[in-house]
Design a protein around this motif. Structure first.
Motif: not given
Length: 396
Positions: A195-206
């Motif tokens: 779905d081109p209208e579906r984004g995501q929330i990405i979490d990364v950390s040190l």
């Protein structure tokens, strides 16, 4: 390679970042062809502008290295009108947002992941934090050396009797920037085949990045191995695999298997060490490191580095000189890679992307922006129109 050939030419990244982690992710995207718009604090800009000397035209060389090829907008998020303009710019232009401010900071201004992905469901929003999105330290700020200490990394850096020391580059900051890019690219790929209208929330950390760098020591410990300790330039899992002092300098020798070890003993005219059962296998050599290494050290110091490098290389034993930074800059291999590049204005020389496409390395994407140099972008029409009226909502 011109801009039209770069793989991310159609991607717009908004970086609400400072210091190193988010800016490094941003500069990687810029090298790959993305348009990167950096949002900086209006009062002083990115803290890293002052992290010198050396300075180039008022900003640190470090800042230039991490921020060339970007556009700069200065913003005061506490001003509702300014926050609204930033929000409108992101929703109207951005495919990706990178942010590494203190957790919860941007939520106060309607610029956090929840708010912006509700306004723009296709947005890929990446939080680069200190200790991760969950757990008791999720709201704790952090810098690279703090995470090096907390993750156990400092406990294995240096020699046994040394005071604690850090890896002298910001390995967790820059590694987190790399993981951010990997996560965002995976999310963009996911959008492209779904779905081109579906984004995501990405979490990364040190901290998560540090734990990833510590994969082998942590796995060794979990497998019941001895507590990882400081062993200088050596490896806890391979022997000999370290720096040795020669008559006029030092070299690193990496005899990574039993065959290479036997060749090393032959070259060094130490056949007894090859046949000694204490050293016949890598496992035995690791267990008997303290007995073997002094015997090799005593032999290496008897000849100059050039002699050792010549005979070791003739037998295909991995080795190389211990070089200083100035030597690396002028090294023939470095120069042949053409990885040290100047920005178009000639002000800054820094490291280009360590990736080539069809044998061609992407050029540096542009010059380093002055603070707020591109504020006019906030008054331009959005790059894309949306069917809803969310762009025109008033901020809280």
């Amino acid at each position: 390679m011109n801009t039209r050939q770069l793989p991310l030419e159609d991607i717009c990244v908004v970086e609400i970042g400072h210091s190193l982690a988010a800016p490094y992710a941003g500069v990687i995207f810029a090298h790959l062809g993305a348009r990167v718009v950096k949002i900086e604090n209006a009062a002083q800009g990115d803290y890293a502008r002052g992290w010198g000397p050396p300075f180039i035209d008022g900003s640190s060389a470090l800042f230039h290295a991490m921020n060339h090829g970007k556009e700069s907008i200065s913003a005061d998020f506490s001003d509702p009108a300014c926050a609204k303009l930033i929000r409108e710019f992101i929703v109207g232009n951005a495919d990706v947002v990178l942010q590494n401010l203190k957790p919860g900071n941007l939520d106060r201004y309607g610029l956090g992941a929840k708010d912006l992905t509700e306004l723009c469901p296709s947005l890929v929003y990446c939080n680069l934090g200190a200790f991760g999105a969950t757990g008791p330290l999720r709201s704790k700020p952090g810098y690279d050396p703090l995470v090096q200490a907390y993750s156990g990394m400092m406990s294995i850096v240096g020699h046994a009797d040394d005071a604690p020391s850090r890896v002298p580059v910001s390995i967790n900051d820059m590694g987190t920037g790399m993981w951010a890019v990997i996560g965002v690219l995976a999310a963009l790929r996911d959008k492209g085949r779904g779905d081109p209208e579906r984004g995501q929330i990405i979490d990364v950390s040190l901290y998560e990045t540090a734990l990833a760098w510590m994969t082998v020591p942590l796995s060794d410990c979990l497998a019941g191995g001895p507590e990882p300790a400081r062993i200088g330039s050596g490896s806890p899992n391979i022997v000999p695999y370290q720096v040795f002092t020669c008559a006029d300098g030092a070299i690193l020798v990496a005899a990574g298997n039993d065959t290479l070890y036997r060749r090393l003993c032959d070259v060094m005219d130490l056949p007894s060490l090859a046949d000694d059962p204490r050293f016949s296998t890598n496992g035995n050599r690791v267990l008997n490191r303290k007995a073997l290494i002094p015997l090799l050290e005593a032999r290496f110091v008897q000849a100059p580095t050039s002699d050792w490098l010549r005979v070791l290389e003739a037998e295909s034993i991995p080795c190389g000189p211990l070089q200083t930074v100035d030597c690396v800059i002028n090294d023939e291999q470095t120069l042949s890679l053409d990885i040290l590049r100047q920005t178009p204005d000639g002000r800054t020389t820094t490291v280009a992307l360590p990736v080539s496409f069809d044998g061609r390395r992407p050029p540096l994407p542009g010059n380093t922006p002055s603070l707020g140099e591109h504020n006019y972008l906030l008054t331009k029409p959005p790059a894309r129109e949306r069917s809803d009226d969310l762009l025109h909502e008033e901020s809280d």
